[in-house]
Design a protein around this motif. Structure first.
Motif, PDB file in Angstrom:
ATOM      1  N   LEU A   1      -4.751  -7.097  -6.207  1.00 15.99           N
ATOM      2  CA  LEU A   1      -4.279  -6.034  -6.738  1.00 15.99           C
ATOM      3  C   LEU A   1      -4.785  -5.628  -8.219  1.00 15.99           C
ATOM      4  N   ALA A   2      -4.912  -6.897  -9.047  1.00 16.20           N
ATOM      5  CA  ALA A   2      -5.532  -6.756 -10.364  1.00 16.20           C
ATOM      6  C   ALA A   2      -6.806  -6.458 -10.234  1.00 16.20           C
ATOM      7  N   GLU A   3      -7.767  -6.849  -9.310  1.00 12.89           N
ATOM      8  CA  GLU A   3      -9.133  -6.447  -9.304  1.00 12.89           C
ATOM      9  C   GLU A   3      -9.229  -4.871  -8.742  1.00 12.89           C
ATOM     10  N   LYS A   4      -8.288  -4.685  -8.055  1.00 13.09           N
ATOM     11  CA  LYS A   4      -8.457  -3.163  -7.661  1.00 13.09           C
ATOM     12  C   LYS A   4      -7.884  -2.205  -8.773  1.00 13.09           C
ATOM     13  N   ILE A   5      -7.068  -2.717  -9.477  1.00  9.34           N
ATOM     14  CA  ILE A   5      -6.763  -1.940 -10.610  1.00  9.34           C
ATOM     15  C   ILE A   5      -7.710  -1.807 -11.735  1.00  9.34           C
TER      16      ILE A   5
ATOM     17  N   LEU B   1       1.472 -14.472  -2.518  1.00 13.31           N
ATOM     18  CA  LEU B   1       1.655 -13.498  -3.464  1.00 13.31           C
ATOM     19  C   LEU B   1       0.659 -13.523  -4.519  1.00 13.31           C
ATOM     20  N   VAL B   2       0.292 -14.830  -4.979  1.00 16.63           N
ATOM     21  CA  VAL B   2      -0.591 -15.043  -5.816  1.00 16.63           C
ATOM     22  C   VAL B   2      -2.002 -14.494  -5.371  1.00 16.63           C
ATOM     23  N   ASP B   3      -2.387 -14.582  -4.362  1.00 21.00           N
ATOM     24  CA  ASP B   3      -3.407 -14.090  -3.870  1.00 21.00           C
ATOM     25  C   ASP B   3      -3.358 -12.523  -3.767  1.00 21.00           C
ATOM     26  N   GLN B   4      -2.531 -11.905  -3.433  1.00 18.23           N
ATOM     27  CA  GLN B   4      -2.239 -10.510  -3.328  1.00 18.23           C
ATOM     28  C   GLN B   4      -2.205  -9.838  -4.923  1.00 18.23           C
ATOM     29  N   ARG B   5      -1.628 -10.668  -5.585  1.00 17.81           N
ATOM     30  CA  ARG B   5      -1.550 -10.240  -7.136  1.00 17.81           C
ATOM     31  C   ARG B   5      -3.176 -10.063  -7.636  1.00 17.81           C
TER      32      ARG B   5
ATOM     33  N   GLY C   1      -0.610  -1.331  -2.259  1.00 17.77           N
ATOM     34  CA  GLY C   1      -1.835  -1.616  -1.078  1.00 17.77           C
ATOM     35  C   GLY C   1      -1.751  -2.758  -0.275  1.00 17.77           C
ATOM     36  N   LEU C   2      -0.944  -3.588  -0.467  1.00 15.07           N
ATOM     37  CA  LEU C   2      -0.751  -4.897   0.533  1.00 15.07           C
ATOM     38  C   LEU C   2      -0.711  -4.471   2.016  1.00 15.07           C
ATOM     39  N   PRO C   3      -1.554  -5.028   2.469  1.00 10.53           N
ATOM     40  CA  PRO C   3      -1.692  -4.870   3.972  1.00 10.53           C
ATOM     41  C   PRO C   3      -0.480  -5.280   5.058  1.00 10.53           C
ATOM     42  N   ILE C   4      -0.252  -4.570   5.927  1.00  6.13           N
ATOM     43  CA  ILE C   4       0.945  -4.624   6.741  1.00  6.13           C
ATOM     44  C   ILE C   4       0.665  -6.410   7.231  1.00  6.13           C
ATOM     45  N   GLU C   5      -0.226  -6.643   7.592  1.00 10.83           N
ATOM     46  CA  GLU C   5      -0.401  -7.855   8.196  1.00 10.83           C
ATOM     47  C   GLU C   5       0.076  -9.093   7.238  1.00 10.83           C
ATOM     48  N   VAL C   6      -0.489  -8.942   6.087  1.00 11.15           N
ATOM     49  CA  VAL C   6       0.182  -9.712   5.014  1.00 11.15           C
ATOM     50  C   VAL C   6       1.477  -9.936   4.829  1.00 11.15           C
TER      51      VAL C   6
END
Length: 128
Positions: free
Chosen positions: A91-95, A84-88, A57-62
């Motif tokens: 993602l953890a919140e989304k999970i 990467l830490v921010d995206q992790r 689910g990481l955005p293309i822009e990122v």
């Protein structure tokens, strides 16, 4: 590897691979004398990485920012790690949200199953 081979290997369309290259998600792929893209193992590693990150689910822009920083060299290591830490974290919140939704769905399904069992029991009792 040709674009067709890479497409089959990673389950991505040739159009998607061309798009990824055009927007900078994967570094420019070298071409052979005929002008056909010739993917190296390093190119394939990028394709695999981008596919994995997009699947999460990481955005293309990122991801474009990440690849751009990677190409700038070691001076961007801290920035890349931070990205990467921010995206992790996201993602953890989304999970966590998805797990709550899964629990709610399980609960609703359980109600239906219990209701069906009760209805079937009532029908059997009436038919006896």
């Amino acid at each position: 590897m040709t674009i067709t081979e890479v497409s089959k290997k990673y389950g991505l369309s040739a159009d998607t691979l061309r798009y990824y290259e055009r927007v900078g998600l994967i570094p420019t792929v070298n071409r052979n004398k005929s002008g056909v893209r010739d993917y190296t193992q390093e190119d394939c590693n990028w394709v695999e990485f981008i596919k994995c990150m997009r699947g999460a689910g990481l955005p293309i822009e990122v991801l474009i920012d990440y690849v751009t920083m990677f190409q700038q060299g070691d001076s961007t290591i801290d920035e890349r790690k931070s990205l990467l830490v921010d995206q992790r974290k996201a993602l953890a919140e989304k999970i966590e949200e998805m797990n709550k939704t899964l629990e709610r769905l399980d609960y609703k399904i359980d109600l239906y199953e219990k209701g069906l069992i009760m209805n079937e029991k009532e029908l059997r009792e009436k038919n006896q």
